[in-house]
Design an enzyme around this catalytic site. Sequence first.
Site, PDB file in Angstrom:
ATOM      1  N   ARG A 239       0.852  -1.184   0.000  1.00 20.54           N
ATOM      2  CA  ARG A 239       0.000   0.000   0.000  1.00 20.54           C
ATOM      3  C   ARG A 239       0.892   1.240   0.000  1.00 20.54           C
ATOM      4  NH1 ARG A 239      -3.452  -2.913  -1.444  1.00 20.54           N
ATOM      5  NH2 ARG A 239      -5.517  -3.268  -0.535  1.00 20.54           N
ATOM      6  N   GLU A 268      -4.125   7.184  -5.226  1.00 14.39           N
ATOM      7  CA  GLU A 268      -4.259   6.497  -6.522  1.00 14.39           C
ATOM      8  C   GLU A 268      -5.565   6.915  -7.175  1.00 14.39           C
ATOM      9  OE1 GLU A 268      -3.789   2.301  -5.713  1.00 14.39           O
ATOM     10  OE2 GLU A 268      -1.769   2.584  -4.974  1.00 14.39           O
ATOM     11  N   HIS A 287      -0.776  -0.301  -9.749  1.00 18.80           N
ATOM     12  CA  HIS A 287      -1.401  -1.208  -8.772  1.00 18.80           C
ATOM     13  C   HIS A 287      -1.931  -2.480  -9.461  1.00 18.80           C
ATOM     14  CE1 HIS A 287      -3.536  -1.237  -4.594  1.00 18.80           C
ATOM     15  NE2 HIS A 287      -3.258  -2.472  -4.991  1.00 18.80           N
TER      16      HIS A 287
HETATM   17  C1  DGY Z   1      -5.297  -6.370  -2.592  1.00 21.59           C
HETATM   18  O1  DGY Z   1      -5.938  -7.398  -2.837  1.00 21.59           O
HETATM   19  O2  DGY Z   1      -5.311  -5.833  -1.502  1.00 21.59           O
HETATM   20  C2  DGY Z   1      -4.447  -5.818  -3.696  1.00 21.59           C
HETATM   21  O3  DGY Z   1      -3.947  -4.573  -3.438  1.00 21.59           O
HETATM   22  C3  DGY Z   1      -5.126  -5.927  -5.030  1.00 21.59           C
HETATM   23  O4  DGY Z   1      -4.917  -7.249  -5.374  1.00 21.59           O
END
Ligand code: DGY
Length: 327
Positions: A239, A268, A287
């Site tokens: 993240r 984002e 992402h």
């Molecule tokens: C999640 O699943 O948390 C990712 O960031 C996207 O696959």
Amino acid sequence: MAAAVFVTRSIPGAARALLEAAADVRAWDREEPPVPRDVLRAAVAEADGLYCLLTDAIDADLLAAAPRLRVVSTMAVGYDNVDVAACTRRGIPVCNTPGVLTEATADLAFALLMATARRVPEAERYLRDGRWRTWSPLLLAGQDVHGKSIGIVGAGRIGQAVGARARGFGMEVLYTARSPKPAFEAGCRARRCASLDELLGAADYVSLHAPLTPETHHMIGEAELRRMKPTAVLVNTARGPLVDEPALVRALAEGWIWAAGLDVFEREPVTPDHPLLRLPNVVTLPHIGSATVATRTAMAVLAAENLVAVLQGRRPAACVNPEVLGG
Ligand code: DGY
């Protein structure tokens, strides 16, 4: 009367079919933009189940507009976009999709590590721009990967899967985690560091795999970046807010670290004029850690199964606040 479910985006057909077999489904049936807040607010007023994505803020304000809501199911393993405490207070299970995206996300993290270390996007731009005149000894020279050390910050499922890939590349594997991981240590000869500081000082590559929580927010800031080696590469597929971006920009521009590979950002989608995107020693992706057709389909299906299970009074396969499930 069939339960009402709202889906915040166009999702793979297999998942949609599962929901439709069990509920009356309404959806913001588009790839983009994300569902506008006012549409979402109006939709949850009638919903028993909410199927959402990581782009949707499921906060106390939204929950207040959802008097009938019985389940929130997010098509992601991370759930920092959901106010879990507020859901728990309402007795609403919050479901996520752990496990099914582990290997694809680890593949992407390692791809980003390799691309950043060996300057792959920069080299491709160089060639396509017609700048390749001759072979030269240090032209586009990067960093070795084999034989180097990797520090896995957060050795959960994905972190450990990255460690396994690193081991295959002959890397020394270091990690931090709240508790020791004996199987990881045995399988990958991984060594748990006593602190994040120790890991940052020792690792040639630092790969972030911690969940985003108030405790991990900006866990990599100026002090941490200054602790890393000047030849080190930071990889973030977890993240964006784990990293203090202005500090990272300075670290990369002033050479505190060598490069960064980033799949995630504090905000984002990141805009093209973001200072990180102007630096030559940054490799960026939008992402896409789990973005393979098979993995995204598996995530979508698991999120649908979780939601339907709760609506039908069964235990979902994955729930982050199981205390509300009772029994
Ligand atoms: C999640 O699943 O948390 C990712 O960031 C996207 O696959």
